[in-house]
Design a protein around this motif. Structure first.
Motif, PDB file in Angstrom:
ATOM      1  N   PRO A 156      -2.106 -11.073   7.262  1.00  0.00           N
ATOM      2  CA  PRO A 156      -2.345 -12.447   6.831  1.00  0.00           C
ATOM      3  C   PRO A 156      -1.346 -13.468   7.341  1.00  0.00           C
ATOM      4  O   PRO A 156      -1.697 -14.620   7.612  1.00  0.00           O
ATOM      5  CB  PRO A 156      -2.291 -12.359   5.298  1.00  0.00           C
ATOM      6  N   ASP A 157      -0.071 -13.051   7.495  1.00  0.00           N
ATOM      7  CA  ASP A 157       0.977 -14.038   7.766  1.00  0.00           C
ATOM      8  C   ASP A 157       2.108 -13.372   8.544  1.00  0.00           C
ATOM      9  O   ASP A 157       2.242 -12.138   8.544  1.00  0.00           O
ATOM     10  CB  ASP A 157       1.501 -14.596   6.436  1.00  0.00           C
ATOM     11  N   ALA A 158       2.943 -14.184   9.182  1.00  0.00           N
ATOM     12  CA  ALA A 158       4.055 -13.647   9.966  1.00  0.00           C
ATOM     13  C   ALA A 158       5.009 -12.810   9.120  1.00  0.00           C
ATOM     14  O   ALA A 158       5.641 -11.872   9.625  1.00  0.00           O
ATOM     15  CB  ALA A 158       4.813 -14.784  10.644  1.00  0.00           C
ATOM     16  N   ARG A 159       5.134 -13.115   7.849  1.00  0.00           N
ATOM     17  CA  ARG A 159       6.037 -12.344   6.985  1.00  0.00           C
ATOM     18  C   ARG A 159       5.476 -10.950   6.694  1.00  0.00           C
ATOM     19  O   ARG A 159       6.173 -10.102   6.109  1.00  0.00           O
ATOM     20  CB  ARG A 159       6.275 -13.089   5.674  1.00  0.00           C
ATOM     21  N   ALA A 192      -3.661  -9.856  -4.527  1.00  0.00           N
ATOM     22  CA  ALA A 192      -2.873  -9.359  -5.650  1.00  0.00           C
ATOM     23  C   ALA A 192      -1.395  -9.190  -5.329  1.00  0.00           C
ATOM     24  O   ALA A 192      -0.531  -9.611  -6.107  1.00  0.00           O
ATOM     25  CB  ALA A 192      -3.455  -8.035  -6.143  1.00  0.00           C
ATOM     26  N   VAL A 193      -1.070  -8.573  -4.196  1.00  0.00           N
ATOM     27  CA  VAL A 193       0.336  -8.311  -3.889  1.00  0.00           C
ATOM     28  C   VAL A 193       1.115  -9.606  -3.792  1.00  0.00           C
ATOM     29  O   VAL A 193       2.209  -9.751  -4.359  1.00  0.00           O
ATOM     30  CB  VAL A 193       0.461  -7.480  -2.594  1.00  0.00           C
ATOM     31  N   ARG A 194       0.577 -10.591  -3.080  1.00  0.00           N
ATOM     32  CA  ARG A 194       1.291 -11.858  -2.908  1.00  0.00           C
ATOM     33  C   ARG A 194       1.319 -12.678  -4.194  1.00  0.00           C
ATOM     34  O   ARG A 194       2.193 -13.527  -4.354  1.00  0.00           O
ATOM     35  CB  ARG A 194       0.678 -12.662  -1.765  1.00  0.00           C
ATOM     36  N   LYS A 199       8.166 -11.929  -1.158  1.00  0.00           N
ATOM     37  CA  LYS A 199       9.203 -11.672  -0.156  1.00  0.00           C
ATOM     38  C   LYS A 199       8.629 -11.025   1.105  1.00  0.00           C
ATOM     39  O   LYS A 199       7.575 -10.365   1.064  1.00  0.00           O
ATOM     40  CB  LYS A 199      10.309 -10.796  -0.737  1.00  0.00           C
ATOM     41  N   PRO A 200       9.298 -11.202   2.250  1.00  0.00           N
ATOM     42  CA  PRO A 200       8.873 -10.532   3.486  1.00  0.00           C
ATOM     43  C   PRO A 200       9.216  -9.049   3.443  1.00  0.00           C
ATOM     44  O   PRO A 200       9.901  -8.576   2.530  1.00  0.00           O
ATOM     45  CB  PRO A 200       9.681 -11.266   4.563  1.00  0.00           C
TER      46      PRO A 200
END
Length: 261
Positions: A156-159, A192-194, A199-200
């Motif tokens: 989903p994202d760079a992190r 859910a996780v986010r 955090k990355p």
């Protein structure tokens, strides 16, 4: 209710791992992906002996998804609607009925990888995501606790990746892929996780090559998306990363969500 998802990368080769996880984590529901087995070849007796009901949508040598549940399963749907010519076994959905009388609808999803980009495989991935969004919109209108769990093959994202530059042209991280994922969330789904941890460095997959696990060069591609009725009951999530250190492991690890149901 503890609901987990896990791409096991062959249910027959990882059967002992699946049984160990069932004993260790005691999930109420476990969604499996990449069974690489027909319905008949899935080791149902061993799973049922652990106290689980089983719904399977298998395929020989490729794909394949399943839902394992300690509670009764009903209203089972095999296959993602929207394309009658799609014969790949990548979606199964069922209604889980808890002893309290409450229910949750759960889907096990194995979204196409899509590589290499610029080919029919990538077009198929994007079309599949459009079909998933259309079906999810219909499910959301039911206004019930809904968990769309699985291997989304989406970063989903760079992190969510240890080295974003290395994945720029990969189908899992292409802008079109990430936009399609955001449109899915835009329907009113919660990742859910986010929702629990911002955090990355949260990864769910480490490649078998180049010491990716030992160097922690991972990516996060296994997700549980919640309807508002499920998100309201969210009490926690966990990435069970220790399973990646087991003997001959899957390249994915289980991810679980706890709902107050």
């Amino acid at each position: 209710m503890l609901i987990a998802t896990w791409n096991v990368n062959s249910v027959k080769q990882r059967l002992e791992h699946v049984l160990r996880f069932l004993d260790e984590a005691r999930p109420d529901v476990l969604c499996l992906q990449e069974l690489k087995a027909t319905d008949e070849a899935v080791p149902a007796l061993e799973i049922e002996a652990k106290g689980y009901n089983l719904a399977v949508h298998g395929q020989k040598a490729f794909n394949g998804v399943a839902i394992l549940s300690r509670f009764p399963l009903s209203d089972i749907r095999r296959g993602l609607p929207g394309d009658p010519e799609d014969i790949q076994s990548r979606y199964i959905e069922a209604l889980v009925s808890a002893p309290s009388g409450r229910v949750a609808r759960v889907a096990s999803i194995y979204l196409p990888n899509g590589n290499p980009t610029g080919t029919d495989k990538y077009s198929y991935k994007l079309r599949w995501m459009e079909r998933l969004a259309g079906h999810a919109a219909g499910l959301l209108r039911l206004e019930e606790p809904l968990v769309l769990a699985g291997d989304y093959n989406v970063i989903p994202d760079a992190r969510d990746v240890s080295n974003p530059e290395a994945w720029v042209e990969d189908a899992l991280f292409r802008p079109e892929t990430r936009s399609a994922f955001r449109r899915l969330l835009g329907l009113g789904l919660t990742e859910a996780v986010r929702a629990c941890d911002d955090k990355p460095g949260l990864y769910t997959f480490w490649d078998y090559q180049a010491g990716a696990w030992q160097k922690n060069k991972g990516i996060r591609i296994d997700h549980l998306l919640l309807s508002p009725q499920a998100a309201d009951r969210l009490t926690g999530t966990e990435i069970h990363r220790h399973t990646r250190s087991w003997d001959k492991p899957s390249d994915h690890v289980p991810v679980s969500v706890t709902l107050d149901i």
